[in-house]
Design a protein around this motif. Sequence first.
Motif, PDB file in Angstrom:
ATOM      1  N   THR A  85       0.830  -1.202   0.000  1.00 30.37           N
ATOM      2  CA  THR A  85       0.000   0.000   0.000  1.00 30.37           C
ATOM      3  C   THR A  85       0.867   1.255   0.000  1.00 30.37           C
ATOM      4  OG1 THR A  85      -1.840  -1.108   1.120  1.00 30.37           O
ATOM      5  CG2 THR A  85      -1.750   1.301   1.267  1.00 30.37           C
ATOM      6  N   ILE A  86       1.895   1.281   0.835  1.00 30.52           N
ATOM      7  CA  ILE A  86       2.781   2.446   0.915  1.00 30.52           C
ATOM      8  C   ILE A  86       3.480   2.685  -0.418  1.00 30.52           C
ATOM      9  CG2 ILE A  86       4.963   3.246   1.918  1.00 30.52           C
ATOM     10  CD1 ILE A  86       3.985   2.171   4.602  1.00 30.52           C
ATOM     11  N   VAL A  87       4.002   1.622  -1.023  1.00 33.09           N
ATOM     12  CA  VAL A  87       4.728   1.793  -2.284  1.00 33.09           C
ATOM     13  C   VAL A  87       3.773   2.190  -3.412  1.00 33.09           C
ATOM     14  CG1 VAL A  87       6.195   0.673  -3.997  1.00 33.09           C
ATOM     15  CG2 VAL A  87       6.519   0.179  -1.569  1.00 33.09           C
ATOM     16  N   ARG A  88       2.585   1.621  -3.410  1.00 35.53           N
ATOM     17  CA  ARG A  88       1.604   1.988  -4.434  1.00 35.53           C
ATOM     18  C   ARG A  88       1.187   3.449  -4.286  1.00 35.53           C
ATOM     19  NH1 ARG A  88      -4.209  -1.100  -5.430  1.00 35.53           N
ATOM     20  NH2 ARG A  88      -4.817   0.084  -7.295  1.00 35.53           N
ATOM     21  N   LEU A  89       1.035   3.911  -3.060  1.00 40.17           N
ATOM     22  CA  LEU A  89       0.736   5.325  -2.824  1.00 40.17           C
ATOM     23  C   LEU A  89       1.860   6.203  -3.369  1.00 40.17           C
ATOM     24  CD1 LEU A  89      -0.573   5.169   0.863  1.00 40.17           C
ATOM     25  CD2 LEU A  89      -1.949   5.703  -1.156  1.00 40.17           C
ATOM     26  N   ALA A  90       3.088   5.784  -3.129  1.00 38.93           N
ATOM     27  CA  ALA A  90       4.238   6.549  -3.608  1.00 38.93           C
ATOM     28  C   ALA A  90       4.240   6.625  -5.132  1.00 38.93           C
ATOM     29  CB  ALA A  90       5.538   5.914  -3.112  1.00 38.93           C
ATOM     30  N   MET A  93      -4.356  10.021   2.213  1.00 36.31           N
ATOM     31  CA  MET A  93      -3.081  10.634   1.860  1.00 36.31           C
ATOM     32  C   MET A  93      -3.264  11.992   1.185  1.00 36.31           C
ATOM     33  SD  MET A  93      -0.084   9.285  -0.714  1.00 36.31           S
ATOM     34  CE  MET A  93      -1.071   9.738  -2.158  1.00 36.31           C
ATOM     35  N   ILE A  94      -4.159  12.060   0.204  1.00 38.64           N
ATOM     36  CA  ILE A  94      -4.301  13.311  -0.539  1.00 38.64           C
ATOM     37  C   ILE A  94      -4.950  14.399   0.311  1.00 38.64           C
ATOM     38  CG2 ILE A  94      -4.391  12.136  -2.767  1.00 38.64           C
ATOM     39  CD1 ILE A  94      -7.397  12.552  -2.806  1.00 38.64           C
ATOM     40  N   ASN A  95      -5.552  14.019   1.425  1.00 38.40           N
ATOM     41  CA  ASN A  95      -6.166  15.003   2.319  1.00 38.40           C
ATOM     42  C   ASN A  95      -5.303  15.319   3.541  1.00 38.40           C
ATOM     43  OD1 ASN A  95      -8.798  15.610   1.054  1.00 38.40           O
ATOM     44  ND2 ASN A  95      -9.178  13.434   1.354  1.00 38.40           N
ATOM     45  N   LEU A  96      -4.084  14.769   3.578  1.00 36.33           N
ATOM     46  CA  LEU A  96      -3.184  15.087   4.679  1.00 36.33           C
ATOM     47  C   LEU A  96      -2.799  16.556   4.623  1.00 36.33           C
ATOM     48  CD1 LEU A  96      -0.694  12.059   4.676  1.00 36.33           C
ATOM     49  CD2 LEU A  96      -2.332  12.630   6.479  1.00 36.33           C
ATOM     50  N   PRO A  97      -2.701  17.207   5.768  1.00 32.56           N
ATOM     51  CA  PRO A  97      -2.220  18.599   5.757  1.00 32.56           C
ATOM     52  C   PRO A  97      -0.753  18.644   5.330  1.00 32.56           C
ATOM     53  CG  PRO A  97      -2.359  17.760   8.001  1.00 32.56           C
ATOM     54  CD  PRO A  97      -2.997  16.721   7.126  1.00 32.56           C
ATOM     55  N   SER A  98      -0.385  19.698   4.629  1.00 31.10           N
ATOM     56  CA  SER A  98       1.004  19.820   4.185  1.00 31.10           C
ATOM     57  C   SER A  98       1.905  20.026   5.392  1.00 31.10           C
ATOM     58  CB  SER A  98       1.147  20.989   3.212  1.00 31.10           C
ATOM     59  OG  SER A  98       0.741  22.197   3.831  1.00 31.10           O
ATOM     60  N   GLU A  99       3.086  19.401   5.317  1.00 33.00           N
ATOM     61  CA  GLU A  99       4.053  19.507   6.406  1.00 33.00           C
ATOM     62  C   GLU A  99       5.433  19.771   5.836  1.00 33.00           C
ATOM     63  OE1 GLU A  99       3.938  16.082   8.895  1.00 33.00           O
ATOM     64  OE2 GLU A  99       1.948  16.513   9.688  1.00 33.00           O
TER      65      GLU A  99
END
Length: 342
Positions: free
Chosen positions: A29-34, A207-213
């Motif tokens: 899942t993590i790699v696919r998100l990347a 992921m796409i709704n995470l606040p920018s950091e």
Amino acid sequence: MVIKSWLFSIVLFETFIYVYGWGPVGHSTIVRLAQSQLSDTAPEWILSLTPWHWHGNLSALASWADDILYPNTNPTGYDNWQWSRPLHYINIPDWSCNYNHERDCVGDICVSGAIKNYTKRLETELDDIQQTEALYFLIHFVGDIHQPLHTGFASDRGGNDVKGHYMNGTYSTNLHSLWDSGLLTTRLHRNFHSNASLYYDHIYELMINLPSEDNDNNIEQWIDDNIKIVCEHIYFDENNVTMNATANFTLGEVYYNRSISIIEQRLARGGRRLGVLLNQLAKTRPQKSSDQKNKLSSSTIALIVVLVVEGVLAIVVGIIFFIRYKKRSSEPNSFSLSSTKE
């Protein structure tokens, strides 16, 4: 011989549960998100370092760094990779609740040191085999460093020695295994019909709704985030009593409900941060002559055009002369022979 085999199996199981992180679903899942965030030349670069039959699907190799360690997934070569075991985690003193690189990652032999090392190797001009190995390690270790118990307490081996029962299960489990896959398995079964693709869609939305950091490139911050979860959440049972290796735990709905959102946030952040890293590497890596596109100057292009045009004209003229020659050779003679009488 039977006793030795049995003892070997026990030791192998103990080290297996210590090293393995997230399980195949979490890592893929993590790699696919990347990969969903790759831009510019990054997809082409990834494609060049993955087996042709995966068509650039890097997530299929997300658990490679785990698979090489065990005889059931690497039957002929697992002994050659045992040196990489300590690279999957960090041990900190119990309840120190802070990360000290000199104390906790001596000689860079830990997951933090491994990420830095393989990032640097991908920025160095190495052969394709070494580049591929570095990439496969890197995508896995970025996943590992987002599983909180991969920065766990040294005395219980990141929660492996804290054992008990979960959801009224018959068999004993341990805290590390719960955070690797046990809680995720419950989530998939209850809400996603055990369908990893449906679950990926859910984590992608997170992921796409995470606040920018500003800390997507700060590995020490990633570790500090983990340790905060470890010290403030993971080791407290449903009655807020501290769990440890001296007593078995009993965990169920309460622990699951307060933990699963943390796990999903770590998956989402891991995917975003890995994507950022891969995009950066695609830009900063050494450009080999084999993967550079030939960039021709305008004068060179003009010369090529002239030569092509001249070549085409020469062919056309040749064809015209050939047609005329064939036409003349096929016409009857225009003169006649005079006859003489004797």
